[in-house]
Every structure is written in C-alpha cells, then in structure tokens.
Design an enzyme around this catalytic site. Structure first.
Site, PDB file in Angstrom:
ATOM      1  N   CYS A  67       0.827  -1.213   0.000  1.00 21.76           N
ATOM      2  CA  CYS A  67       0.000   0.000   0.000  1.00 21.76           C
ATOM      3  C   CYS A  67       0.858   1.258   0.000  1.00 21.76           C
ATOM      4  CB  CYS A  67      -0.937   0.011   1.204  1.00 21.76           C
ATOM      5  SG  CYS A  67      -0.074  -0.034   2.779  1.00 21.76           S
ATOM      6  N   CYS A 104      -2.521  -3.225   8.956  1.00 15.89           N
ATOM      7  CA  CYS A 104      -2.148  -1.872   9.358  1.00 15.89           C
ATOM      8  C   CYS A 104      -1.677  -1.871  10.816  1.00 15.89           C
ATOM      9  CB  CYS A 104      -3.326  -0.923   9.191  1.00 15.89           C
ATOM     10  SG  CYS A 104      -4.201  -1.123   7.620  1.00 15.89           S
TER      11      CYS A 104
END
Ligand code: FES
Length: 143
Positions: free
Chosen positions: A35, A104
């Site tokens: 990402c 994350c």
C-alpha cells in the site's frame, strides 16, 4: 454495524503522540510495499522505561489509529512490556479493525519492535535475535 469502531474513528481524528522526538534513542521505520504506507516510531528510553514515544505515519486511517493506540499502550511502560505488544492487543484496544485492515496494526507492532532493536544496537545492549523475528525476514519493509 459500522465498519470502524468509535475508538478507531477517535484515534484517527485525534491521534495521540504525533510528532518527532529530536533526542530519541530508538527509532524504527517500517513500510508496507503493497500500500506504500510508512510508519516511524520514536522512543525516548530512560531506566528501561518508555519515557516518551511519538510517531509519524503516512498512511491509511487504520494505520494512524493503530499508531496512536500503540503509543498510548506503551507510554510509561517498562521496555519488557513494550516488547510484548502485539498487533492483536492494538486491534483489541481499538475494539477491532476490519479483516482487510489488520495488516495496518502489524505495522505498529513492527515499528515499535524495530525502534527497541535500534535502541539496543545504539546502546550496545545484547539481545536475543529471536525477540525480533520480523526483522530477520521482513516482507513488509524488505529489510
Ligand atoms: Fe497500508 Fe493500512 S492500508 S497500512
């Protein structure tokens, strides 16, 4: 049910411990190549305790909320406790993250461990490499 818990939204909108510690004695930066998000943790360690911690995160809302919560969880804690912090603990403290956002929270765990490892390296303190398995073969940051 909302996709994000109130706690995630709170820590995303009002992140705690954002910034830089100029005289940090442990710094850890990790990135997720998928990402492109980057997280950097600054630690000020005194007497084997996390006297202060700050973060800079260039990433998604979940990464910011995870960094904020992770820093809250370790601030003022003994180093040994900070090393035990897992991404599951961060996720639970946030009342959960969507499945596709769990990675994350992994960034937060990795960045903190990397910062502690940096502290050990700088201070010449011996450590068990097994405590830092992520960095031996890190598929997030490529190091
Ligand atoms: Fe990259 Fe959240 S999507 S850290």
């Amino acid at each position: 049910m909302a996709l994000y818990s109130d706690k995630v939204m709170d820590h995303f909108r009002n992140p705690r411990n954002v910034g830089v510690i100029e005289d940090a004695n442990g710094v850890g930066e990790v990135g997720n190549p998928k990402c492109g998000d980057i997280m950097k943790i600054y630690l000020k360690i005194q007497d084997d305790t996390i006297a202060d911690v700050k973060f800079e995160t260039f990433g998604c809302g979940s990464a910011i909320a995870s960094s904020s919560m992770a820093t809250e969880l370790i601030k003022g804690q003994p180093l040994s406790e900070a090393l035990k912090l897992t991404n599951q603990a961060v996720t639970e403290a946030l009342d959960g993250l969507p499945a596709h956002k769990i990675h994350c929270s992994v960034l937060a765990e990795e960045a903190i461990k990397k910062a502690v490892k940096d502290y050990y390296d700088r201070s010449g303190i011996a450590y068990d490499p097994a405590d830092f398995p992520v960095f031996e073969d890190c598929d997030h940051c490529g190091e």
